[in-house]
Scaffold this motif. Structure first.
Motif, short mmCIF file in Angstrom:
data_model
loop_
_atom_site.label_atom_id
_atom_site.label_comp_id
_atom_site.label_asym_id
_atom_site.label_seq_id
_atom_site.Cartn_x
_atom_site.Cartn_y
_atom_site.Cartn_z
N ARG A 1 12.13 -11.60 -2.83
CA ARG A 1 11.39 -11.46 -3.98
C ARG A 1 10.21 -10.80 -3.83
NH1 ARG A 1 13.09 -16.79 -4.14
NH2 ARG A 1 11.10 -17.55 -3.84
N LEU A 2 10.02 -9.62 -4.65
CA LEU A 2 8.84 -8.95 -4.87
C LEU A 2 8.14 -9.33 -6.02
CD1 LEU A 2 9.92 -5.33 -3.74
CD2 LEU A 2 9.18 -7.47 -2.31
N ALA A 3 6.53 -9.37 -5.57
CA ALA A 3 5.73 -9.69 -7.14
C ALA A 3 5.56 -8.31 -7.79
CB ALA A 3 4.31 -10.27 -6.35
N GLU A 4 5.28 -8.61 -9.01
CA GLU A 4 4.94 -7.53 -9.83
C GLU A 4 3.79 -6.49 -9.19
OE1 GLU A 4 1.48 -9.71 -12.60
OE2 GLU A 4 3.50 -9.39 -13.66
N LEU A 5 4.12 -5.38 -9.52
CA LEU A 5 2.97 -4.39 -9.07
C LEU A 5 2.07 -3.99 -10.17
CD1 LEU A 5 2.67 -2.69 -6.61
CD2 LEU A 5 4.06 -0.89 -7.29
N ARG A 6 0.76 -4.07 -9.88
CA ARG A 6 -0.22 -3.56 -10.91
C ARG A 6 -1.01 -2.47 -10.50
NH1 ARG A 6 -1.41 -7.54 -14.80
NH2 ARG A 6 -0.35 -9.19 -14.91
N PRO B 1 -4.62 -0.16 -10.22
CA PRO B 1 -6.15 -0.63 -9.79
C PRO B 1 -6.57 -1.31 -11.30
CG PRO B 1 -5.56 1.43 -8.68
CD PRO B 1 -4.25 1.10 -9.81
N SER B 2 -6.33 -0.79 -12.36
CA SER B 2 -6.89 -1.26 -13.62
C SER B 2 -6.39 -2.45 -14.16
CB SER B 2 -6.80 -0.08 -14.85
OG SER B 2 -5.42 0.01 -15.30
N GLY B 3 -5.17 -2.98 -13.58
CA GLY B 3 -4.59 -4.28 -13.85
C GLY B 3 -3.34 -4.03 -14.60
N GLU B 4 -2.97 -2.91 -15.02
CA GLU B 4 -1.78 -2.78 -15.73
C GLU B 4 -0.47 -2.90 -14.77
OE1 GLU B 4 0.59 0.95 -18.04
OE2 GLU B 4 -1.21 1.29 -17.12
N VAL B 5 0.42 -3.63 -15.30
CA VAL B 5 1.78 -3.87 -14.74
C VAL B 5 2.56 -2.68 -14.79
CG1 VAL B 5 3.90 -5.36 -14.65
CG2 VAL B 5 1.64 -6.39 -15.40
N VAL B 6 2.70 -2.18 -13.39
CA VAL B 6 3.43 -1.02 -13.30
C VAL B 6 5.03 -1.06 -13.10
CG1 VAL B 6 3.60 1.14 -11.67
CG2 VAL B 6 1.57 0.25 -12.09
N ILE B 7 5.16 -2.20 -12.21
CA ILE B 7 6.59 -2.77 -12.03
C ILE B 7 6.74 -4.04 -12.00
CG2 ILE B 7 8.72 -2.63 -10.43
CD1 ILE B 7 7.59 -0.07 -9.18
N GLY B 8 7.59 -4.83 -12.90
CA GLY B 8 7.73 -6.32 -12.61
C GLY B 8 8.18 -6.79 -11.50
N TYR C 1 11.13 4.13 1.17
CA TYR C 1 10.12 3.48 0.91
C TYR C 1 9.89 2.95 -0.31
CZ TYR C 1 5.44 2.59 -0.40
OH TYR C 1 4.16 2.09 -1.09
N GLN C 2 9.74 1.79 -0.22
CA GLN C 2 9.56 0.92 -1.83
C GLN C 2 8.02 0.10 -1.85
OE1 GLN C 2 12.43 -1.50 -4.01
NE2 GLN C 2 14.16 -0.71 -2.90
N PRO C 3 7.17 0.58 -2.81
CA PRO C 3 6.00 -0.01 -2.96
C PRO C 3 6.32 -1.69 -3.40
CG PRO C 3 6.40 1.21 -4.85
CD PRO C 3 7.38 1.73 -3.90
N GLY C 4 5.72 -2.52 -2.88
CA GLY C 4 5.97 -3.95 -3.13
C GLY C 4 5.27 -4.92 -2.20
N GLU C 5 5.08 -6.19 -2.91
CA GLU C 5 4.38 -7.23 -1.96
C GLU C 5 5.70 -8.39 -2.27
OE1 GLU C 5 0.25 -9.70 -1.61
OE2 GLU C 5 0.53 -8.62 -3.41
N MET C 6 6.09 -8.94 -0.97
CA MET C 6 6.73 -9.69 -0.89
C MET C 6 6.29 -11.27 -1.35
SD MET C 6 9.29 -10.80 2.51
CE MET C 6 10.05 -12.23 2.43
N GLU C 7 6.81 -12.04 -2.04
CA GLU C 7 6.52 -13.48 -2.30
C GLU C 7 7.31 -14.57 -2.06
OE1 GLU C 7 5.22 -13.39 -6.36
OE2 GLU C 7 7.24 -13.02 -7.17
N SER D 1 0.85 -1.36 -0.10
CA SER D 1 0.08 0.02 0.00
C SER D 1 0.98 1.35 0.11
CB SER D 1 -0.89 -0.03 1.01
OG SER D 1 -1.78 1.34 1.35
N ALA D 2 0.32 2.43 -0.44
CA ALA D 2 0.95 3.50 -0.43
C ALA D 2 0.93 4.39 0.89
CB ALA D 2 0.69 4.52 -1.68
N THR D 3 -0.16 3.77 1.67
CA THR D 3 -0.45 4.52 2.87
C THR D 3 -0.61 3.78 4.22
OG1 THR D 3 -2.74 4.70 2.30
CG2 THR D 3 -1.68 6.48 1.84
N HIS D 4 -0.47 4.13 5.31
CA HIS D 4 -0.67 3.35 6.72
C HIS D 4 -1.98 4.01 7.18
CE1 HIS D 4 0.33 2.19 10.70
NE2 HIS D 4 -0.19 3.17 11.14
#
Length: 430
Positions: free
Chosen positions: A94-99, A101-108, A78-84, A41-44
Protein backbone atom coordinates in the motif's frame (compact mmCIF):
# COMPACT_ATOMS: atom_id res chain seq x y z
CA UNK A 1 7.85 -18.24 -9.99
CA UNK A 2 6.12 -17.52 -13.29
CA UNK A 3 7.91 -16.64 -16.48
CA UNK A 4 7.67 -12.90 -15.90
CA UNK A 5 7.89 -12.29 -12.16
CA UNK A 6 6.93 -8.91 -10.76
CA UNK A 7 9.87 -7.72 -8.65
CA UNK A 8 9.12 -4.61 -6.61
CA UNK A 9 12.00 -2.78 -4.91
CA UNK A 10 10.98 -0.18 -2.33
CA UNK A 11 13.69 2.40 -1.72
CA UNK A 12 16.14 3.82 -4.23
CA UNK A 13 19.13 4.36 -1.98
CA UNK A 14 22.61 2.88 -1.80
CA UNK A 15 21.25 -0.66 -2.02
CA UNK A 16 17.95 -0.27 -3.85
CA UNK A 17 19.03 1.71 -6.91
CA UNK A 18 22.10 -0.40 -7.84
CA UNK A 19 19.98 -3.53 -7.36
CA UNK A 20 17.21 -2.19 -9.62
CA UNK A 21 19.87 -1.22 -12.16
CA UNK A 22 21.49 -4.67 -12.22
CA UNK A 23 18.20 -6.57 -12.31
CA UNK A 24 16.83 -4.23 -14.95
CA UNK A 25 19.88 -4.75 -17.14
CA UNK A 26 19.59 -8.54 -16.84
CA UNK A 27 16.05 -9.68 -16.09
CA UNK A 28 14.16 -6.56 -17.20
CA UNK A 29 15.69 -6.10 -20.62
CA UNK A 30 15.46 -9.82 -21.39
CA UNK A 31 11.78 -9.94 -20.48
CA UNK A 32 12.30 -12.51 -17.72
CA UNK A 33 10.92 -10.21 -15.02
CA UNK A 34 9.24 -6.85 -14.59
CA UNK A 35 11.26 -4.66 -12.23
CA UNK A 36 9.63 -1.72 -10.44
CA UNK A 37 11.47 0.73 -8.17
CA UNK A 38 9.38 2.81 -5.75
CA UNK A 39 10.72 5.86 -3.95
CA UNK A 40 9.02 8.97 -2.60
CA UNK A 41 11.73 11.21 -4.06
CA UNK A 42 12.24 11.83 -7.77
CA UNK A 43 16.02 11.77 -7.44
CA UNK A 44 18.79 9.74 -5.82
CA UNK A 45 21.73 11.15 -3.86
CA UNK A 46 24.47 8.94 -2.43
CA UNK A 47 23.58 9.15 1.27
CA UNK A 48 27.15 9.57 2.62
CA UNK A 49 27.24 12.77 0.54
CA UNK A 50 24.19 14.39 2.17
CA UNK A 51 26.25 16.35 4.69
CA UNK A 52 27.97 18.18 1.80
CA UNK A 53 24.56 19.02 0.29
CA UNK A 54 23.45 20.27 3.72
CA UNK A 55 26.54 22.46 4.02
CA UNK A 56 26.30 23.69 0.44
CA UNK A 57 29.79 22.57 -0.54
CA UNK A 58 28.55 20.32 -3.37
CA UNK A 59 26.23 21.05 -6.27
CA UNK A 60 23.12 18.96 -5.67
CA UNK A 61 22.03 19.23 -9.30
CA UNK A 62 25.28 17.72 -10.47
CA UNK A 63 25.29 14.81 -8.03
CA UNK A 64 21.69 13.59 -8.21
CA UNK A 65 20.38 10.76 -10.37
CA UNK A 66 16.89 11.22 -11.82
CA UNK A 67 15.04 7.96 -11.26
CA UNK A 68 12.76 8.22 -14.31
CA UNK A 69 15.62 8.76 -16.74
CA UNK A 70 17.80 6.12 -15.10
CA UNK A 71 14.95 3.59 -15.20
CA UNK A 72 14.46 4.18 -18.93
CA UNK A 73 18.15 3.53 -19.59
CA UNK A 74 18.35 0.35 -17.50
CA UNK A 75 15.25 -1.72 -18.15
CA UNK A 76 13.11 -1.07 -15.07
CA UNK A 77 10.12 1.09 -14.13
CA UNK A 78 10.03 3.86 -11.55
CA UNK A 79 6.95 4.82 -9.56
CA UNK A 80 6.88 7.75 -7.13
CA UNK A 81 5.35 6.75 -3.84
CA UNK A 82 5.80 6.11 -0.14
CA UNK A 83 5.03 2.66 1.22
CA UNK A 84 2.79 2.58 4.27
CA UNK A 85 1.56 -0.99 4.51
CA UNK A 86 1.49 -4.54 3.19
CA UNK A 87 -1.06 -7.28 2.49
CA UNK A 88 0.90 -10.52 2.28
CA UNK A 89 -2.08 -12.68 1.34
CA UNK A 90 -2.90 -10.53 -1.69
CA UNK A 91 0.80 -9.78 -2.31
CA UNK A 92 0.29 -6.05 -2.61
CA UNK A 93 1.95 -3.11 -0.96
CA UNK A 94 0.00 0.00 0.00
CA UNK A 95 1.30 3.42 -0.99
CA UNK A 96 0.29 6.63 0.78
CA UNK A 97 -1.20 9.56 -1.09
CA UNK A 98 1.35 11.68 -2.89
CA UNK A 99 1.26 15.44 -2.28
CA UNK A 100 2.92 18.38 -4.02
CA UNK A 101 5.19 20.75 -2.03
CA UNK A 102 2.17 23.07 -1.66
CA UNK A 103 0.14 20.26 -0.07
CA UNK A 104 -2.08 19.42 -3.04
CA UNK A 105 -2.93 15.73 -3.45
CA UNK A 106 -1.30 14.61 -6.71
CA UNK A 107 -2.07 10.88 -6.50
CA UNK A 108 -4.35 9.23 -3.99
CA UNK A 109 -3.55 6.07 -2.01
CA UNK A 110 -2.92 3.07 -4.23
CA UNK A 111 -1.60 -0.48 -4.26
CA UNK A 112 1.14 -2.23 -6.21
CA UNK A 113 1.18 -5.99 -6.78
CA UNK A 114 4.34 -8.07 -6.43
CA UNK A 115 5.64 -11.60 -6.74
CA UNK A 116 8.92 -10.68 -5.04
CA UNK A 117 9.20 -7.71 -2.68
CA UNK A 118 12.59 -6.23 -1.78
CA UNK A 119 12.66 -3.67 1.02
CA UNK A 120 15.61 -1.29 0.77
CA UNK A 121 14.26 1.71 2.66
CA UNK A 122 17.40 2.67 4.53
CA UNK A 123 17.31 4.34 7.92
CA UNK A 124 16.90 7.66 9.65
CA UNK A 125 18.12 9.27 12.85
CA UNK A 126 16.33 8.13 16.00
CA UNK A 127 14.99 10.82 18.32
CA UNK A 128 14.30 8.17 21.03
CA UNK A 129 11.15 10.11 21.93
CA UNK A 130 13.22 13.05 23.19
CA UNK A 131 10.86 16.03 23.71
CA UNK A 132 11.09 18.83 21.16
CA UNK A 133 13.41 17.11 18.70
CA UNK A 134 10.92 16.77 15.86
CA UNK A 135 9.79 20.37 16.31
CA UNK A 136 13.10 22.15 16.77
CA UNK A 137 15.89 20.07 15.20
CA UNK A 138 17.00 19.54 11.62
CA UNK A 139 17.60 16.05 10.25
CA UNK A 140 20.01 15.13 7.42
CA UNK A 141 18.55 11.79 6.35
CA UNK A 142 17.32 12.72 2.86
CA UNK A 143 18.01 15.15 0.06
CA UNK A 144 14.92 17.16 0.98
CA UNK A 145 16.03 17.47 4.61
CA UNK A 146 19.57 18.42 3.59
CA UNK A 147 18.25 21.20 1.35
CA UNK A 148 15.94 22.51 4.10
CA UNK A 149 18.89 22.70 6.47
CA UNK A 150 21.03 24.43 3.86
CA UNK A 151 18.35 27.09 3.40
CA UNK A 152 18.22 27.69 7.16
CA UNK A 153 22.02 27.71 7.35
CA UNK A 154 22.42 30.33 4.63
CA UNK A 155 19.84 32.52 6.38
CA UNK A 156 21.74 32.28 9.66
CA UNK A 157 25.06 32.99 7.95
CA UNK A 158 23.57 36.12 6.36
CA UNK A 159 22.28 37.28 9.74
CA UNK A 160 25.69 36.64 11.31
CA UNK A 161 27.44 38.67 8.62
CA UNK A 162 25.04 41.62 8.83
CA UNK A 163 24.83 41.78 12.63
CA UNK A 164 28.41 40.66 13.36
CA UNK A 165 27.02 38.02 15.75
CA UNK A 166 28.07 34.44 16.54
CA UNK A 167 26.73 31.52 14.54
CA UNK A 168 25.90 28.89 17.16
CA UNK A 169 25.44 25.37 15.79
CA UNK A 170 24.76 22.26 17.87
CA UNK A 171 25.00 18.74 16.42
CA UNK A 172 23.61 15.86 18.48
CA UNK A 173 25.22 12.56 17.61
CA UNK A 174 28.88 12.08 16.77
CA UNK A 175 28.56 9.25 14.31
CA UNK A 176 29.79 9.62 10.75
CA UNK A 177 27.02 12.08 9.78
CA UNK A 178 27.56 14.38 12.76
CA UNK A 179 31.34 14.37 12.59
CA UNK A 180 31.54 14.86 8.82
CA UNK A 181 28.87 17.59 8.85
CA UNK A 182 30.79 19.49 11.55
CA UNK A 183 33.99 19.48 9.49
CA UNK A 184 32.10 20.42 6.32
CA UNK A 185 30.51 23.47 8.02
CA UNK A 186 33.96 24.66 9.03
CA UNK A 187 35.21 24.24 5.46
CA UNK A 188 32.15 26.08 4.15
CA UNK A 189 32.86 29.14 6.27
CA UNK A 190 36.56 29.11 5.42
CA UNK A 191 35.62 29.35 1.75
CA UNK A 192 32.85 31.88 2.49
CA UNK A 193 35.42 34.14 4.14
CA UNK A 194 36.85 34.90 0.69
CA UNK A 195 33.50 36.30 -0.45
CA UNK A 196 33.57 39.47 1.64
CA UNK A 197 33.70 38.69 5.36
CA UNK A 198 37.13 37.44 6.49
CA UNK A 199 35.90 36.98 10.07
CA UNK A 200 32.92 34.73 9.40
CA UNK A 201 34.72 31.50 10.29
CA UNK A 202 35.84 32.86 13.65
CA UNK A 203 32.19 33.46 14.58
CA UNK A 204 31.26 29.79 14.12
CA UNK A 205 30.57 28.34 17.56
CA UNK A 206 29.95 24.64 16.98
CA UNK A 207 29.37 22.01 19.66
CA UNK A 208 29.13 18.27 19.03
CA UNK A 209 27.22 16.21 21.63
CA UNK A 210 27.62 12.45 22.00
CA UNK A 211 26.15 10.24 24.73
CA UNK A 212 28.80 7.54 24.19
CA UNK A 213 32.28 7.84 25.73
CA UNK A 214 33.84 8.69 22.36
CA UNK A 215 32.94 10.06 18.95
CA UNK A 216 32.45 7.57 16.10
CA UNK A 217 31.67 4.84 18.62
CA UNK A 218 31.10 2.28 15.84
CA UNK A 219 34.59 2.91 14.42
CA UNK A 220 37.89 1.56 15.76
CA UNK A 221 39.33 3.64 18.64
CA UNK A 222 42.23 4.94 16.52
CA UNK A 223 39.77 6.55 14.08
CA UNK A 224 37.73 8.03 16.93
CA UNK A 225 40.72 9.52 18.70
CA UNK A 226 42.21 11.02 15.56
CA UNK A 227 38.89 12.48 14.42
CA UNK A 228 38.14 14.06 17.79
CA UNK A 229 41.62 15.59 17.91
CA UNK A 230 41.07 17.07 14.44
CA UNK A 231 37.69 18.53 15.39
CA UNK A 232 39.15 20.15 18.49
CA UNK A 233 42.02 21.51 16.41
CA UNK A 234 39.51 23.19 14.10
CA UNK A 235 38.10 24.90 17.16
CA UNK A 236 34.98 22.89 17.92
CA UNK A 237 33.70 21.83 21.33
CA UNK A 238 33.25 18.07 21.62
CA UNK A 239 31.17 16.84 24.56
CA UNK A 240 31.19 13.06 24.87
CA UNK A 241 29.30 11.24 27.61
CA UNK A 242 26.66 13.97 27.42
CA UNK A 243 22.95 13.22 27.24
CA UNK A 244 20.47 15.57 25.59
CA UNK A 245 17.10 15.42 27.35
CA UNK A 246 15.11 17.96 25.31
CA UNK A 247 15.30 20.31 22.35
CA UNK A 248 13.86 23.78 22.74
CA UNK A 249 13.37 26.68 20.30
CA UNK A 250 16.64 28.32 21.31
CA UNK A 251 18.85 25.36 22.19
CA UNK A 252 19.26 22.06 24.00
CA UNK A 253 18.52 20.89 27.52
CA UNK A 254 21.20 18.53 28.83
CA UNK A 255 21.11 15.71 31.35
CA UNK A 256 22.61 17.88 34.09
CA UNK A 257 19.75 20.36 33.67
CA UNK A 258 21.80 23.04 31.93
CA UNK A 259 20.57 24.89 28.85
CA UNK A 260 22.90 25.28 25.86
CA UNK A 261 21.96 28.04 23.41
CA UNK A 262 21.98 27.33 19.67
CA UNK A 263 20.84 29.06 16.49
CA UNK A 264 20.74 25.80 14.53
CA UNK A 265 20.44 22.28 15.89
CA UNK A 266 20.97 19.07 13.92
CA UNK A 267 19.85 15.70 15.27
CA UNK A 268 22.13 12.96 13.93
CA UNK A 269 21.89 10.46 16.79
CA UNK A 270 20.73 6.88 16.64
CA UNK A 271 19.51 4.74 13.77
CA UNK A 272 16.05 3.38 13.06
CA UNK A 273 14.15 2.15 10.03
CA UNK A 274 10.86 3.80 8.99
CA UNK A 275 8.20 3.34 11.66
CA UNK A 276 5.70 1.45 9.49
CA UNK A 277 8.15 -1.43 9.01
CA UNK A 278 7.71 -2.37 12.67
CA UNK A 279 3.98 -2.90 12.07
CA UNK A 280 3.91 -4.89 8.83
CA UNK A 281 1.55 -7.80 8.33
CA UNK A 282 3.19 -10.75 10.11
CA UNK A 283 6.78 -9.62 9.47
CA UNK A 284 9.18 -9.80 12.43
CA UNK A 285 11.12 -6.63 13.22
CA UNK A 286 13.24 -5.34 16.11
CA UNK A 287 12.70 -2.27 18.31
CA UNK A 288 14.38 -0.10 15.68
CA UNK A 289 11.82 -1.24 13.07
CA UNK A 290 14.44 -3.26 11.18
CA UNK A 291 13.14 -6.37 9.42
CA UNK A 292 14.67 -9.58 10.79
CA UNK A 293 16.07 -11.61 7.90
CA UNK A 294 17.65 -15.00 7.37
CA UNK A 295 21.18 -15.35 5.93
CA UNK A 296 19.53 -15.47 2.48
CA UNK A 297 18.15 -11.95 3.23
CA UNK A 298 14.59 -13.31 3.19
CA UNK A 299 12.17 -12.31 5.93
CA UNK A 300 11.82 -14.91 8.67
CA UNK A 301 8.21 -15.68 7.82
CA UNK A 302 7.95 -15.06 4.06
CA UNK A 303 10.15 -16.41 1.28
CA UNK A 304 8.93 -13.79 -1.20
CA UNK A 305 9.99 -10.79 0.91
CA UNK A 306 13.61 -9.67 1.13
CA UNK A 307 15.15 -6.82 3.11
CA UNK A 308 18.62 -5.35 2.82
CA UNK A 309 20.73 -2.54 4.19
CA UNK A 310 19.81 -0.35 7.14
CA UNK A 311 16.14 -1.42 7.22
CA UNK A 312 17.11 -5.04 7.96
CA UNK A 313 18.89 -6.82 10.77
CA UNK A 314 21.03 -9.93 10.35
CA UNK A 315 23.39 -11.63 12.79
CA UNK A 316 25.76 -13.87 10.88
CA UNK A 317 26.82 -17.24 12.25
CA UNK A 318 29.66 -16.85 14.71
CA UNK A 319 28.95 -13.16 15.36
CA UNK A 320 27.52 -11.74 18.57
CA UNK A 321 26.10 -8.56 17.02
CA UNK A 322 24.06 -7.82 13.90
CA UNK A 323 25.74 -6.34 10.86
CA UNK A 324 26.19 -2.60 11.24
CA UNK A 325 23.87 -0.25 9.29
CA UNK A 326 26.55 0.97 6.89
CA UNK A 327 26.82 1.71 3.19
CA UNK A 328 29.34 -1.12 2.88
CA UNK A 329 26.82 -3.70 4.12
CA UNK A 330 23.99 -2.37 1.94
CA UNK A 331 26.21 -2.38 -1.15
CA UNK A 332 27.36 -5.96 -0.65
CA UNK A 333 23.82 -7.17 0.05
CA UNK A 334 22.57 -5.52 -3.15
CA UNK A 335 25.36 -7.21 -5.09
CA UNK A 336 24.44 -10.54 -3.48
CA UNK A 337 20.78 -10.30 -4.53
CA UNK A 338 21.65 -9.05 -8.02
CA UNK A 339 23.85 -12.11 -8.49
CA UNK A 340 21.64 -14.81 -6.97
CA UNK A 341 18.03 -13.73 -7.48
CA UNK A 342 17.87 -14.74 -11.17
CA UNK A 343 18.87 -18.31 -10.33
CA UNK A 344 16.38 -18.45 -7.43
CA UNK A 345 13.57 -17.20 -9.69
CA UNK A 346 14.42 -20.02 -12.09
CA UNK A 347 13.94 -22.59 -9.33
CA UNK A 348 17.39 -22.72 -7.73
CA UNK A 349 18.34 -22.14 -4.11
CA UNK A 350 19.84 -19.08 -2.45
CA UNK A 351 23.24 -19.31 -0.72
CA UNK A 352 23.87 -17.54 2.57
CA UNK A 353 25.10 -13.96 2.44
CA UNK A 354 28.75 -13.51 3.47
CA UNK A 355 30.00 -10.09 4.52
CA UNK A 356 33.54 -8.98 3.70
CA UNK A 357 34.82 -6.22 5.95
CA UNK A 358 36.91 -3.83 3.87
CA UNK A 359 37.40 -1.37 6.72
CA UNK A 360 35.95 1.95 7.85
CA UNK A 361 36.62 5.47 6.63
CA UNK A 362 35.58 8.94 7.78
CA UNK A 363 36.40 12.12 5.87
CA UNK A 364 36.68 15.45 7.66
CA UNK A 365 36.24 17.63 4.56
CA UNK A 366 39.56 18.96 3.22
CA UNK A 367 41.20 18.82 6.67
CA UNK A 368 41.92 15.11 6.96
CA UNK A 369 40.53 11.60 6.71
CA UNK A 370 41.04 8.55 8.88
CA UNK A 371 40.29 4.88 8.49
CA UNK A 372 41.20 1.31 9.10
CA UNK A 373 41.56 -1.40 6.49
CA UNK A 374 39.47 -4.49 7.04
CA UNK A 375 40.29 -8.17 6.89
CA UNK A 376 40.31 -8.32 3.09
CA UNK A 377 42.71 -6.77 0.60
CA UNK A 378 46.17 -5.35 1.18
CA UNK A 379 47.55 -4.10 4.53
CA UNK A 380 44.84 -5.88 6.51
CA UNK A 381 43.78 -4.05 9.65
CA UNK A 382 46.11 -1.12 9.01
CA UNK A 383 45.38 2.48 10.06
CA UNK A 384 45.40 5.12 7.31
CA UNK A 385 45.06 8.89 7.30
CA UNK A 386 45.72 11.98 5.19
CA UNK A 387 45.60 12.06 1.40
CA UNK A 388 45.54 8.31 0.99
CA UNK A 389 42.51 8.03 3.30
CA UNK A 390 40.81 10.95 1.53
CA UNK A 391 41.38 9.33 -1.85
CA UNK A 392 40.08 6.00 -0.54
CA UNK A 393 36.94 7.73 0.74
CA UNK A 394 36.39 9.53 -2.56
CA UNK A 395 36.77 6.26 -4.45
CA UNK A 396 33.77 4.82 -2.60
CA UNK A 397 31.53 7.34 -4.38
CA UNK A 398 33.21 6.72 -7.73
CA UNK A 399 32.58 3.00 -7.31
CA UNK A 400 28.92 3.75 -6.58
CA UNK A 401 28.69 5.84 -9.75
CA UNK A 402 30.31 3.06 -11.76
CA UNK A 403 27.80 0.52 -10.39
CA UNK A 404 24.97 2.75 -11.58
CA UNK A 405 26.30 4.03 -14.90
CA UNK A 406 29.16 1.83 -16.01
CA UNK A 407 32.80 2.84 -16.28
CA UNK A 408 32.47 5.08 -19.36
CA UNK A 409 29.61 7.27 -18.17
CA UNK A 410 30.96 7.41 -14.62
CA UNK A 411 34.26 8.71 -16.00
CA UNK A 412 32.44 11.36 -18.03
CA UNK A 413 30.49 12.44 -14.94
CA UNK A 414 33.71 12.76 -12.93
CA UNK A 415 35.29 14.79 -15.75
CA UNK A 416 32.27 17.11 -15.96
CA UNK A 417 32.41 17.60 -12.19
CA UNK A 418 36.08 18.56 -12.36
CA UNK A 419 35.45 21.03 -15.19
CA UNK A 420 32.49 22.61 -13.40
CA UNK A 421 34.65 22.95 -10.31
CA UNK A 422 37.00 25.21 -12.27
CA UNK A 423 34.32 27.64 -13.43
CA UNK A 424 31.68 27.62 -10.70
CA UNK A 425 31.79 28.86 -7.07
CA UNK A 426 33.16 26.36 -4.58
CA UNK A 427 30.09 26.73 -2.33
CA UNK A 428 26.41 27.42 -2.83
CA UNK A 429 25.84 31.18 -2.87
CA UNK A 430 22.21 31.49 -4.03
Amino acid sequence: MNQRSRIVIVGGGIGGLPLATRLGNTLGRSGLAHITLIDKSATHIWKPMLHTIAAGTRDVQQQQVIYLAHARDHGFDYQPGEMEGLDRDARVIRLAELRSPSGEVVIGPRTVEYDVLILALGSQANDFGTPGVLEHCHFIDSQAQAEVFNEALRTRIFQSVVTNSPLRVSIVGAGATGVELAAELSHLLEVAASYGDPGIHSRLNLTLYESAPRVLAAFPPAVSESSEAQLRHIGFTVRTGTRVTAAEPDGLRLGDGSMQQADLTVWAAGVKAPDFLGKLDGIAANRSNQISVRPTLQALDDDTIFALGDCSTLTLTGNERPLAPTAQVATQQAQFLAKHLPGWLAGGSLPDFAFHDFGALVSLSDYNAFGTLGQFGFFRGGFIKGRFAQLSHAMLYRQHQQALHGFGKATLLWTAERINGLVRPKIRLN
